[in-house]
Design a protein around this motif. Structure first.
Motif, mmCIF file in Angstrom:
data_model
loop_
_atom_site.group_PDB
_atom_site.id
_atom_site.type_symbol
_atom_site.label_atom_id
_atom_site.label_comp_id
_atom_site.label_asym_id
_atom_site.label_seq_id
_atom_site.Cartn_x
_atom_site.Cartn_y
_atom_site.Cartn_z
ATOM 1 N N PHE A 2 -8.837 19.320 -4.921
ATOM 2 C CA PHE A 2 -9.772 19.466 -6.031
ATOM 3 C C PHE A 2 -11.075 18.800 -5.631
ATOM 4 C CE2 PHE A 2 -11.860 18.581 -10.006
ATOM 5 C CZ PHE A 2 -11.523 19.659 -10.805
ATOM 6 N N TYR A 3 -12.185 19.517 -5.799
ATOM 7 C CA TYR A 3 -13.504 19.022 -5.408
ATOM 8 C C TYR A 3 -14.298 18.621 -6.652
ATOM 9 C CZ TYR A 3 -12.339 21.154 -0.976
ATOM 10 O OH TYR A 3 -11.716 21.488 0.198
ATOM 11 N N HIS A 4 -14.938 17.458 -6.574
ATOM 12 C CA HIS A 4 -15.769 16.942 -7.668
ATOM 13 C C HIS A 4 -17.060 16.427 -7.051
ATOM 14 C CE1 HIS A 4 -16.827 14.814 -11.353
ATOM 15 N NE2 HIS A 4 -16.904 13.671 -10.688
ATOM 16 N N VAL A 5 -18.187 17.064 -7.390
ATOM 17 C CA VAL A 5 -19.476 16.683 -6.824
ATOM 18 C C VAL A 5 -20.465 16.504 -7.982
ATOM 19 C CG1 VAL A 5 -21.359 17.343 -5.280
ATOM 20 C CG2 VAL A 5 -18.999 18.005 -4.729
ATOM 21 N N VAL A 6 -21.101 15.344 -8.010
ATOM 22 C CA VAL A 6 -22.116 15.047 -9.023
ATOM 23 C C VAL A 6 -23.432 14.814 -8.294
ATOM 24 C CG1 VAL A 6 -22.813 13.515 -10.894
ATOM 25 C CG2 VAL A 6 -20.367 13.960 -10.483
ATOM 26 N N THR A 7 -24.419 15.678 -8.518
ATOM 27 C CA THR A 7 -25.741 15.494 -7.930
ATOM 28 C C THR A 7 -26.636 14.904 -9.010
ATOM 29 O OG1 THR A 7 -26.399 17.747 -8.464
ATOM 30 C CG2 THR A 7 -25.472 17.379 -6.285
ATOM 31 N N MET A 8 -27.429 13.896 -8.615
ATOM 32 C CA MET A 8 -28.181 13.137 -9.609
ATOM 33 C C MET A 8 -29.663 13.037 -9.269
ATOM 34 S SD MET A 8 -25.399 10.102 -9.919
ATOM 35 C CE MET A 8 -25.070 10.227 -8.152
ATOM 36 N N HIS A 9 -30.460 13.168 -10.293
ATOM 37 C CA HIS A 9 -31.883 12.846 -10.239
ATOM 38 C C HIS A 9 -31.986 11.478 -10.912
ATOM 39 C CE1 HIS A 9 -36.224 13.329 -10.417
ATOM 40 N NE2 HIS A 9 -36.158 12.950 -11.671
ATOM 41 N N LEU A 10 -32.290 10.448 -10.148
ATOM 42 C CA LEU A 10 -32.301 9.085 -10.654
ATOM 43 C C LEU A 10 -33.673 8.695 -11.184
ATOM 44 C CD1 LEU A 10 -30.246 7.419 -7.781
ATOM 45 C CD2 LEU A 10 -29.413 8.191 -10.014
ATOM 46 N N THR A 11 -33.685 7.733 -12.097
ATOM 47 C CA THR A 11 -34.945 7.195 -12.610
ATOM 48 C C THR A 11 -35.539 6.241 -11.569
ATOM 49 O OG1 THR A 11 -33.988 5.218 -13.626
ATOM 50 C CG2 THR A 11 -33.995 7.265 -14.955
#
Length: 104
Positions: A2-11
């Motif tokens: 199972f693949y879980h990827v979270v891409t984030m634009h940080l402050t």
């Protein structure tokens, strides 16, 4: 798997201390959560990232292992710490085996 990827634009508040603390949380997740094949917090190096500069990428043995990770104290604390520093995020979850079986 199972693949879980979270891409984030940080402050802009996400400074070096933030990144060190998130890496410490990632290490804790790897120690405490069972069923993890790979789990990593890192910079997104894609030229077309559109401002999504950092990623949490996880590979789990099963969707059940991912479900257990989601409710684990290690993940909950990591997520609660990170949320004020995240301007936007995109999440990708996939179970390629189950997905290809449903097409068959």
């Amino acid at each position: 798997m199972f693949y879980h990827v979270v891409t984030m634009h940080l402050t802009e508040a996400a400074d070096a201390q933030f990144h060190r603390k998130v890496e410490a949380y990632a290490q804790r997740v790897r120690r405490e959560c069972t069923g993890i094949v790979h789990y990593h917090y890192c910079r997104n190096m894609a030229a077309r990232a559109k401002g999504y500069t950092h990623v949490v990428a996880g590979v789990f043995e099963s969707s059940e292992a991912h479900d257990n990770y989601q409710v684990s104290p290690a993940h909950q604390e990591m997520k609660n710490y990170m949320m004020p520093f995240i301007a936007d995020m995109v999440v990708f979850d996939s179970d390629p085996v189950a997905d290809s079986a449903s097409k068959g």
